[in-house]
Write a protein that holds these residues in place. Structure first.
Motif, PDB file in Angstrom:
ATOM      1  N   GLU A 185       0.858  -1.197   0.000  1.00 49.39           N
ATOM      2  CA  GLU A 185       0.000   0.000   0.000  1.00 49.39           C
ATOM      3  C   GLU A 185       0.889   1.241   0.000  1.00 49.39           C
ATOM      4  O   GLU A 185       1.022   1.919   1.024  1.00 49.39           O
ATOM      5  CB  GLU A 185      -0.925   0.009   1.221  1.00 49.39           C
ATOM      6  CG  GLU A 185      -1.891  -1.138   1.305  1.00 49.39           C
ATOM      7  CD  GLU A 185      -2.969  -1.100   0.230  1.00 49.39           C
ATOM      8  OE1 GLU A 185      -3.278  -0.003  -0.297  1.00 49.39           O
ATOM      9  OE2 GLU A 185      -3.492  -2.182  -0.088  1.00 49.39           O
ATOM     10  N   LEU A 240      -0.034   4.632   1.619  1.00 49.90           N
ATOM     11  CA  LEU A 240      -0.131   4.747   3.076  1.00 49.90           C
ATOM     12  C   LEU A 240       1.231   4.934   3.744  1.00 49.90           C
ATOM     13  O   LEU A 240       1.316   4.986   4.972  1.00 49.90           O
ATOM     14  CB  LEU A 240      -0.841   3.516   3.662  1.00 49.90           C
ATOM     15  CG  LEU A 240      -2.297   3.332   3.235  1.00 49.90           C
ATOM     16  CD1 LEU A 240      -2.879   2.082   3.889  1.00 49.90           C
ATOM     17  CD2 LEU A 240      -3.131   4.558   3.578  1.00 49.90           C
ATOM     18  N   PRO A 259      -3.482   8.242   7.378  1.00 52.52           N
ATOM     19  CA  PRO A 259      -4.680   8.166   6.531  1.00 52.52           C
ATOM     20  C   PRO A 259      -5.704   7.153   7.043  1.00 52.52           C
ATOM     21  O   PRO A 259      -5.343   6.063   7.501  1.00 52.52           O
ATOM     22  CB  PRO A 259      -4.116   7.730   5.173  1.00 52.52           C
ATOM     23  CG  PRO A 259      -2.678   8.149   5.187  1.00 52.52           C
ATOM     24  CD  PRO A 259      -2.247   8.058   6.625  1.00 52.52           C
ATOM     25  N   PHE A 260      -6.970   7.526   6.957  1.00 48.12           N
ATOM     26  CA  PHE A 260      -8.128   6.710   7.335  1.00 48.12           C
ATOM     27  C   PHE A 260      -8.322   6.545   8.839  1.00 48.12           C
ATOM     28  O   PHE A 260      -9.292   5.943   9.274  1.00 48.12           O
ATOM     29  CB  PHE A 260      -8.093   5.306   6.694  1.00 48.12           C
ATOM     30  CG  PHE A 260      -7.948   5.325   5.212  1.00 48.12           C
ATOM     31  CD1 PHE A 260      -8.918   5.893   4.408  1.00 48.12           C
ATOM     32  CD2 PHE A 260      -6.826   4.773   4.609  1.00 48.12           C
ATOM     33  CE1 PHE A 260      -8.783   5.910   3.024  1.00 48.12           C
ATOM     34  CE2 PHE A 260      -6.674   4.781   3.238  1.00 48.12           C
ATOM     35  CZ  PHE A 260      -7.657   5.355   2.441  1.00 48.12           C
ATOM     36  N   LEU A 261      -7.404   7.053   9.641  1.00 49.52           N
ATOM     37  CA  LEU A 261      -7.514   6.917  11.096  1.00 49.52           C
ATOM     38  C   LEU A 261      -7.488   8.305  11.724  1.00 49.52           C
ATOM     39  O   LEU A 261      -6.951   9.246  11.161  1.00 49.52           O
ATOM     40  CB  LEU A 261      -6.360   6.087  11.659  1.00 49.52           C
ATOM     41  CG  LEU A 261      -6.178   4.674  11.110  1.00 49.52           C
ATOM     42  CD1 LEU A 261      -4.962   4.018  11.740  1.00 49.52           C
ATOM     43  CD2 LEU A 261      -7.421   3.831  11.330  1.00 49.52           C
ATOM     44  N   LEU A 287      -6.883  -0.223  10.678  1.00 48.04           N
ATOM     45  CA  LEU A 287      -7.061  -0.454   9.239  1.00 48.04           C
ATOM     46  C   LEU A 287      -7.804  -1.754   8.923  1.00 48.04           C
ATOM     47  O   LEU A 287      -8.427  -1.875   7.871  1.00 48.04           O
ATOM     48  CB  LEU A 287      -5.701  -0.477   8.531  1.00 48.04           C
ATOM     49  CG  LEU A 287      -4.923   0.835   8.484  1.00 48.04           C
ATOM     50  CD1 LEU A 287      -3.556   0.604   7.852  1.00 48.04           C
ATOM     51  CD2 LEU A 287      -5.692   1.897   7.727  1.00 48.04           C
ATOM     52  N   ARG A 288      -7.720  -2.715   9.829  1.00 56.66           N
ATOM     53  CA  ARG A 288      -8.315  -4.033   9.582  1.00 56.66           C
ATOM     54  C   ARG A 288      -9.844  -3.919   9.484  1.00 56.66           C
ATOM     55  O   ARG A 288     -10.473  -3.267  10.291  1.00 56.66           O
ATOM     56  CB  ARG A 288      -7.957  -5.012  10.689  1.00 56.66           C
ATOM     57  CG  ARG A 288      -8.521  -6.419  10.454  1.00 56.66           C
ATOM     58  CD  ARG A 288      -8.118  -7.413  11.510  1.00 56.66           C
ATOM     59  NE  ARG A 288      -6.717  -7.782  11.296  1.00 56.66           N
ATOM     60  CZ  ARG A 288      -5.756  -7.623  12.184  1.00 56.66           C
ATOM     61  NH1 ARG A 288      -6.020  -7.094  13.352  1.00 56.66           N
ATOM     62  NH2 ARG A 288      -4.528  -7.993  11.913  1.00 56.66           N
ATOM     63  N   ASP A 323     -12.485  -2.352   7.822  1.00 53.06           N
ATOM     64  CA  ASP A 323     -13.082  -1.313   6.983  1.00 53.06           C
ATOM     65  C   ASP A 323     -12.227  -0.984   5.769  1.00 53.06           C
ATOM     66  O   ASP A 323     -12.749  -0.652   4.705  1.00 53.06           O
ATOM     67  CB  ASP A 323     -13.308  -0.030   7.792  1.00 53.06           C
ATOM     68  CG  ASP A 323     -14.399  -0.199   8.841  1.00 53.06           C
ATOM     69  OD1 ASP A 323     -15.222  -1.119   8.689  1.00 53.06           O
ATOM     70  OD2 ASP A 323     -14.403   0.586   9.803  1.00 53.06           O
ATOM     71  N   TYR A 324     -10.899  -1.052   5.902  1.00 52.46           N
ATOM     72  CA  TYR A 324     -10.035  -0.605   4.817  1.00 52.46           C
ATOM     73  C   TYR A 324      -9.237  -1.749   4.186  1.00 52.46           C
ATOM     74  O   TYR A 324      -9.095  -1.815   2.982  1.00 52.46           O
ATOM     75  CB  TYR A 324      -9.075   0.483   5.320  1.00 52.46           C
ATOM     76  CG  TYR A 324      -9.815   1.653   5.914  1.00 52.46           C
ATOM     77  CD1 TYR A 324     -10.518   2.530   5.108  1.00 52.46           C
ATOM     78  CD2 TYR A 324      -9.847   1.862   7.287  1.00 52.46           C
ATOM     79  CE1 TYR A 324     -11.232   3.589   5.641  1.00 52.46           C
ATOM     80  CE2 TYR A 324     -10.545   2.923   7.842  1.00 52.46           C
ATOM     81  CZ  TYR A 324     -11.235   3.781   7.004  1.00 52.46           C
ATOM     82  OH  TYR A 324     -11.937   4.825   7.540  1.00 52.46           O
ATOM     83  N   LEU A 325      -8.691  -2.630   4.994  1.00 45.10           N
ATOM     84  CA  LEU A 325      -7.867  -3.729   4.498  1.00 45.10           C
ATOM     85  C   LEU A 325      -8.234  -5.014   5.233  1.00 45.10           C
ATOM     86  O   LEU A 325      -8.620  -4.990   6.408  1.00 45.10           O
ATOM     87  CB  LEU A 325      -6.384  -3.423   4.720  1.00 45.10           C
ATOM     88  CG  LEU A 325      -5.826  -2.178   4.016  1.00 45.10           C
ATOM     89  CD1 LEU A 325      -4.421  -1.874   4.524  1.00 45.10           C
ATOM     90  CD2 LEU A 325      -5.815  -2.359   2.521  1.00 45.10           C
ATOM     91  N   PRO A 332      -3.901  -6.093   7.094  1.00 43.27           N
ATOM     92  CA  PRO A 332      -2.811  -5.132   6.901  1.00 43.27           C
ATOM     93  C   PRO A 332      -1.521  -5.578   7.582  1.00 43.27           C
ATOM     94  O   PRO A 332      -1.543  -6.088   8.699  1.00 43.27           O
ATOM     95  CB  PRO A 332      -3.350  -3.857   7.545  1.00 43.27           C
ATOM     96  CG  PRO A 332      -4.382  -4.315   8.509  1.00 43.27           C
ATOM     97  CD  PRO A 332      -4.951  -5.588   7.955  1.00 43.27           C
TER      98      PRO A 332
END
Length: 178
Positions: free
Chosen positions: A44, A47, A62-64, A85-86, A88-90, A93
């Motif tokens: 990624e 990120l 990012p995303f958090l 990240l686990r 919702d996004y990946l 990870p």
């Protein structure tokens, strides 16, 4: 038990303790203001984030939401980001957090070049003195102190050449009177 066997056991135990204390000092490193860290997520590239930790101790990712990293180990930050990240996004990870630049330590008193110097892994007092150009001719060979903050309290530790130096430590090399 023979005298020789007792000596060998003592030496093995001593080496084990020295090894474990050195390893523990590296594993126990806590992040603080002035450290620069690199956060990567496997496969990624968008990120990838490199950031210097400021006095607030917050790091944006990012995303958090902002993450408070002061007082945490890199493994702790990896877990926080992985958990965030686990799902919702990946799916799974793979997060890595490494220290790019450590905050400095400080050395003053009877050394040739007093000042601040970048911390290095496994830094001992003899190495710190070498970074500062060595002892001055008037330096004491034994009156060395390290001032550091431990659990929020400032403590002064009597040091010797094998004492470990940590970031933010203030090393004082006193003058010899003889």
């Amino acid at each position: 038990m023979s005298y020789r066997r007792k000596i060998v056991q003592f030496l093995i135990a001593s080496l084990f303790l020295v090894y474990n204390s050195a390893f523990a000092s590296v594993e126990a490193y806590l992040l603080g203001p002035g450290d620069r860290i690199l956060i990567t997520v496997y496969d990624e590239p968008d990120l990838r984030t490199e950031v210097k930790i400021d006095k607030s101790g917050l790091v944006s990712f990012p995303f958090l939401s902002d993450i408070q990293v002061v007082g945490l180990r890199t493994a702790d930050v990896e877990k926080i980001i992985t958990d965030g990240l686990r799902g919702d996004y990946l799916v799974n990870p793979q997060v890595s957090v490494s220290i790019v630049v450590y905050r400095p330590f400080f050395i003053h008193g009877e050394v040739k070049k007093p000042g601040s110097y970048p911390y290095q892994d496994d830094l001992t007092l003899d190495k710190a003195i070498a970074l500062a150009g060595g002892l001055s001719p008037r330096a004491s060979k034994s009156k060395w102190n390290i001032t550091r903050v431990v659990d929020g309290k400032t403590v002064v530790v009597k040091a010797n050449i094998t004492s470990y130096v940590m970031p933010d430590d203030i090393i004082e090399i006193e003058q010899s009177f003889f």
